[in-house]
Design a protein around this motif. Sequence first.
Motif, mmCIF file in Angstrom:
data_model
loop_
_atom_site.group_PDB
_atom_site.id
_atom_site.type_symbol
_atom_site.label_atom_id
_atom_site.label_comp_id
_atom_site.label_asym_id
_atom_site.label_seq_id
_atom_site.Cartn_x
_atom_site.Cartn_y
_atom_site.Cartn_z
ATOM 1 N N ALA A 43 3.484 -43.630 118.160
ATOM 2 C CA ALA A 43 2.582 -44.669 117.671
ATOM 3 C C ALA A 43 2.992 -46.041 118.191
ATOM 4 O O ALA A 43 2.139 -46.873 118.526
ATOM 5 C CB ALA A 43 2.548 -44.661 116.144
ATOM 6 N N LEU A 44 4.308 -46.278 118.270
ATOM 7 C CA LEU A 44 4.788 -47.553 118.817
ATOM 8 C C LEU A 44 4.392 -47.688 120.281
ATOM 9 O O LEU A 44 3.944 -48.756 120.722
ATOM 10 C CB LEU A 44 6.307 -47.649 118.656
ATOM 11 C CG LEU A 44 6.966 -48.915 119.217
ATOM 12 C CD1 LEU A 44 6.420 -50.168 118.544
ATOM 13 C CD2 LEU A 44 8.479 -48.833 119.063
ATOM 14 N N LEU A 45 4.531 -46.614 121.060
ATOM 15 C CA LEU A 45 4.103 -46.653 122.460
ATOM 16 C C LEU A 45 2.609 -46.927 122.561
ATOM 17 O O LEU A 45 2.161 -47.707 123.412
ATOM 18 C CB LEU A 45 4.421 -45.328 123.151
ATOM 19 C CG LEU A 45 5.864 -45.037 123.547
ATOM 20 C CD1 LEU A 45 5.924 -43.748 124.342
ATOM 21 C CD2 LEU A 45 6.472 -46.177 124.346
ATOM 22 N N ARG A 46 1.830 -46.280 121.710
ATOM 23 C CA ARG A 46 0.377 -46.496 121.719
ATOM 24 C C ARG A 46 0.060 -47.960 121.426
ATOM 25 O O ARG A 46 -0.796 -48.564 122.078
ATOM 26 C CB ARG A 46 -0.300 -45.588 120.684
ATOM 27 C CG ARG A 46 -1.827 -45.666 120.691
ATOM 28 C CD ARG A 46 -2.433 -44.847 119.553
ATOM 29 N NE ARG A 46 -2.207 -43.430 119.715
ATOM 30 C CZ ARG A 46 -3.030 -42.611 120.380
ATOM 31 N NH1 ARG A 46 -4.120 -43.091 120.958
ATOM 32 N NH2 ARG A 46 -2.772 -41.328 120.467
ATOM 33 N N TYR A 47 0.751 -48.522 120.467
ATOM 34 C CA TYR A 47 0.515 -49.927 120.101
ATOM 35 C C TYR A 47 0.903 -50.857 121.249
ATOM 36 O O TYR A 47 0.157 -51.793 121.571
ATOM 37 C CB TYR A 47 1.306 -50.273 118.847
ATOM 38 C CG TYR A 47 1.084 -51.691 118.370
ATOM 39 C CD1 TYR A 47 -0.020 -52.018 117.603
ATOM 40 C CD2 TYR A 47 1.982 -52.708 118.709
ATOM 41 C CE1 TYR A 47 -0.241 -53.325 117.172
ATOM 42 C CE2 TYR A 47 1.770 -54.013 118.292
ATOM 43 C CZ TYR A 47 0.653 -54.316 117.521
ATOM 44 O OH TYR A 47 0.432 -55.614 117.119
ATOM 45 N N LEU A 48 2.058 -50.610 121.865
ATOM 46 C CA LEU A 48 2.489 -51.460 122.976
ATOM 47 C C LEU A 48 1.537 -51.349 124.155
ATOM 48 O O LEU A 48 1.259 -52.340 124.842
ATOM 49 C CB LEU A 48 3.909 -51.084 123.398
ATOM 50 C CG LEU A 48 5.012 -51.373 122.376
ATOM 51 C CD1 LEU A 48 6.344 -50.855 122.876
ATOM 52 C CD2 LEU A 48 5.094 -52.863 122.056
ATOM 53 N N GLY A 49 1.015 -50.137 124.384
ATOM 54 C CA GLY A 49 0.062 -49.979 125.462
ATOM 55 C C GLY A 49 -1.240 -50.698 125.201
ATOM 56 O O GLY A 49 -1.853 -51.265 126.117
ATOM 57 N N ALA A 50 -1.679 -50.719 123.940
ATOM 58 C CA ALA A 50 -2.961 -51.333 123.599
ATOM 59 C C ALA A 50 -2.860 -52.841 123.394
ATOM 60 O O ALA A 50 -3.796 -53.583 123.708
ATOM 61 C CB ALA A 50 -3.515 -50.677 122.330
ATOM 62 N N HIS A 51 -1.722 -53.313 122.860
ATOM 63 C CA HIS A 51 -1.623 -54.718 122.467
ATOM 64 C C HIS A 51 -0.463 -55.462 123.124
ATOM 65 O O HIS A 51 -0.411 -56.695 123.032
ATOM 66 C CB HIS A 51 -1.469 -54.814 120.941
ATOM 67 C CG HIS A 51 -2.602 -54.217 120.180
ATOM 68 N ND1 HIS A 51 -3.797 -54.870 119.958
ATOM 69 C CD2 HIS A 51 -2.731 -52.995 119.585
ATOM 70 C CE1 HIS A 51 -4.607 -54.094 119.260
ATOM 71 N NE2 HIS A 51 -3.990 -52.951 119.009
ATOM 72 N N GLY A 52 0.461 -54.729 123.735
ATOM 73 C CA GLY A 52 1.637 -55.381 124.292
ATOM 74 C C GLY A 52 1.324 -56.420 125.340
ATOM 75 O O GLY A 52 1.945 -57.489 125.385
ATOM 76 N N GLY A 53 0.350 -56.131 126.198
ATOM 77 C CA GLY A 53 -0.003 -57.079 127.256
ATOM 78 C C GLY A 53 -0.475 -58.406 126.699
ATOM 79 O O GLY A 53 -0.019 -59.475 127.113
#
Length: 371
Positions: free
Chosen positions: A221-231
């Motif tokens: 879930a953390l990876l998904r969040y970073l992929g969606a919002h990290g940028g």
Amino acid sequence: MGRENTTHPLLSHQPLKLLFQAGYVGAAILSLPFWVVTALIRPLRPRPAWTAKQSFMTRVAYVLLDIECRIAITRPLSLEGGKEGDRFQTVKPQSPDRYRGPLECDSVQPAVVGGTWFPRAPGADIASKLVVLYIHGGAFIRGDGRTDDAGFAARSWIERGGADAVFSLQYRLSGHGGLHPFPAALQDALTAYLHLVEDLRVPARQVVVCGDSSGGNLAVALLRYLGAHGGALGIASPRCAALASPWVAPHAHDSLATGAVWPADFFPLSFLRWGAAAYSAGLPESDPYVTPLHNPFPAPAPIFVNAGADELFAPDIARWAEEMKGVEGNVVELDLEEDACHDTLLLGEILCFEESGRSIAARMGEFVRRC
């Protein structure tokens, strides 16, 4: 975000609690001779390749977990150092704007969390080290990431996986009565990650996110969040993720009861039902941040995923890994540990699968070095 509060079972109230515990423990004591005999006779073991100790301890673990989970009272966590001393440190949440999308919730706000450092509290040179952010398993409802809980996994990472340091997160545990449901634990995982890469200035390339079982679910879930919002938030992705027995389908527990490998695993259905209900608390079962299976996404970092060949979750984990491999650009490596039950990275020492857990850490380390 509308949420449903699950209620404590009747067995959590006295005198039913005491009567249940006495009866269950009494029945378990009467069963001890049978467990010993089946453990000593190889053809009667859950898996013939297992040792007598492994066969016996998986049965004991099943009973202890079932007693706890039928009563279903989440143990409170402390933010005091305890016997970990200065190795246990608290981390304040970041500014509210870092918790977007699925992490925004009026009823569940980011909070101060704790974590234990292995092998020692970080020094001034921590920014030059390879750091593992470790997120422990426990169905979202048990565990604290401290020495007694996650010490074996942390030592395995340092001794066999090549990590310089491990920061083992103590995230908020869910429970009946609306105690810390989603997204509390995921908020805590993001808080810990930001603490490493922003507060301590460890380069993201030197951070490995590792999670086992429900901790593996949180790592995904953390990876998904970073992929969606990290940028948009300016948050760099970690070097890679390493998952051990990730719980990719929390709501599929009832279908596991008919699985052929059930006798070869140690956790009861009561454990899975309690954890899934308390954590999701009314969210749709298909929510991608709770159920990775059938919800593939572009991963912002390479993923190593391990499963015990004899564990209940192995078929779902293998399916999820294939789904993730099917997304263009994803790097996903599936690793099956032969003759292993669920999550020996965390529980290898308790269940007498020490070499299995250590070998998983070693292969994770090899993957990290290739990334």
